[in-house]
Design a protein around this motif. Structure first.
Motif, PDB file in Angstrom:
ATOM      1  N   GLU A   1       0.831  -1.206   0.000  1.00 48.53           N
ATOM      2  CA  GLU A   1       0.000   0.000   0.000  1.00 48.53           C
ATOM      3  C   GLU A   1       0.868   1.259   0.000  1.00 48.53           C
ATOM      4  OE1 GLU A   1      -0.294  -2.453   2.327  1.00 48.53           O
ATOM      5  OE2 GLU A   1      -2.390  -2.983   2.591  1.00 48.53           O
TER       6      GLU A   1
ATOM      7  N   ALA B   1      -7.001   1.596  -9.832  1.00 50.01           N
ATOM      8  CA  ALA B   1      -8.415   1.261  -9.994  1.00 50.01           C
ATOM      9  C   ALA B   1      -8.517   0.004 -10.845  1.00 50.01           C
ATOM     10  CB  ALA B   1      -9.182   2.401 -10.651  1.00 50.01           C
TER      11      ALA B   1
ATOM     12  N   ARG C   1     -13.027  -0.292  -8.801  1.00 49.78           N
ATOM     13  CA  ARG C   1     -12.704  -0.492  -7.389  1.00 49.78           C
ATOM     14  C   ARG C   1     -11.269  -0.060  -7.136  1.00 49.78           C
ATOM     15  NH1 ARG C   1     -15.351  -5.602  -8.692  1.00 49.78           N
ATOM     16  NH2 ARG C   1     -13.274  -6.486  -8.883  1.00 49.78           N
TER      17      ARG C   1
ATOM     18  N   ARG D   1      -7.962   0.360  -4.019  1.00 43.29           N
ATOM     19  CA  ARG D   1      -7.183  -0.525  -3.145  1.00 43.29           C
ATOM     20  C   ARG D   1      -7.954  -0.969  -1.903  1.00 43.29           C
ATOM     21  NH1 ARG D   1      -2.227   2.792  -2.882  1.00 43.29           N
ATOM     22  NH2 ARG D   1      -3.271   4.128  -4.311  1.00 43.29           N
ATOM     23  N   GLN D   2      -8.848  -0.156  -1.366  1.00 46.79           N
ATOM     24  CA  GLN D   2      -9.624  -0.562  -0.194  1.00 46.79           C
ATOM     25  C   GLN D   2     -10.713  -1.575  -0.554  1.00 46.79           C
ATOM     26  OE1 GLN D   2      -8.380   2.640  -0.184  1.00 46.79           O
ATOM     27  NE2 GLN D   2      -7.133   2.093   1.589  1.00 46.79           N
ATOM     28  N   GLU D   3     -11.303  -1.436  -1.733  1.00 39.92           N
ATOM     29  CA  GLU D   3     -12.389  -2.327  -2.138  1.00 39.92           C
ATOM     30  C   GLU D   3     -11.894  -3.677  -2.653  1.00 39.92           C
ATOM     31  OE1 GLU D   3     -13.594   1.839  -2.325  1.00 39.92           O
ATOM     32  OE2 GLU D   3     -12.150   0.835  -3.604  1.00 39.92           O
ATOM     33  N   ASP D   4     -10.692  -3.732  -3.186  1.00 38.21           N
ATOM     34  CA  ASP D   4     -10.185  -4.971  -3.784  1.00 38.21           C
ATOM     35  C   ASP D   4      -8.693  -5.154  -3.486  1.00 38.21           C
ATOM     36  OD1 ASP D   4     -10.149  -7.304  -5.201  1.00 38.21           O
ATOM     37  OD2 ASP D   4     -10.708  -6.421  -7.125  1.00 38.21           O
TER      38      ASP D   4
END
Length: 72
Positions: free
Chosen positions: A35, A44, A48, A50-53
């Motif tokens: 991260e 993306a 999505r 980095r937090q979503e996937d």
């Protein structure tokens, strides 16, 4: 699926994430800090981030580490 490959296969997988049982052979790669390493990048995937996937981006980071190590 991997049995269709004609050459040696290296499948990087981010350590700490559960891999699907069919994903063999694989090599677990330490992706701690991915991260921070990618903080300035506009990440993306299919809408999505980095937090979503996180698994998608951690896996891409693992693949990049393996590729970089092969060319050193």
């Amino acid at each position: 699926m991997l049995e269709l490959c004609l050459g040696e296969v290296i499948v990087p997988w981010p350590a700490g994430y559960e891999a699907p049982p069919w994903l063999e052979p694989r090599v677990e790669i330490d992706v701690s800090g991915w991260e921070d390493a990618c903080a300035g990048l506009p990440l993306a995937h299919m809408g999505r981030g980095r937090q979503e996937d996180p698994l998608f981006f951690a896996t891409a980071f693992a693949a990049g580490r393996v590729a970089a190590d092969r060319f050193r």
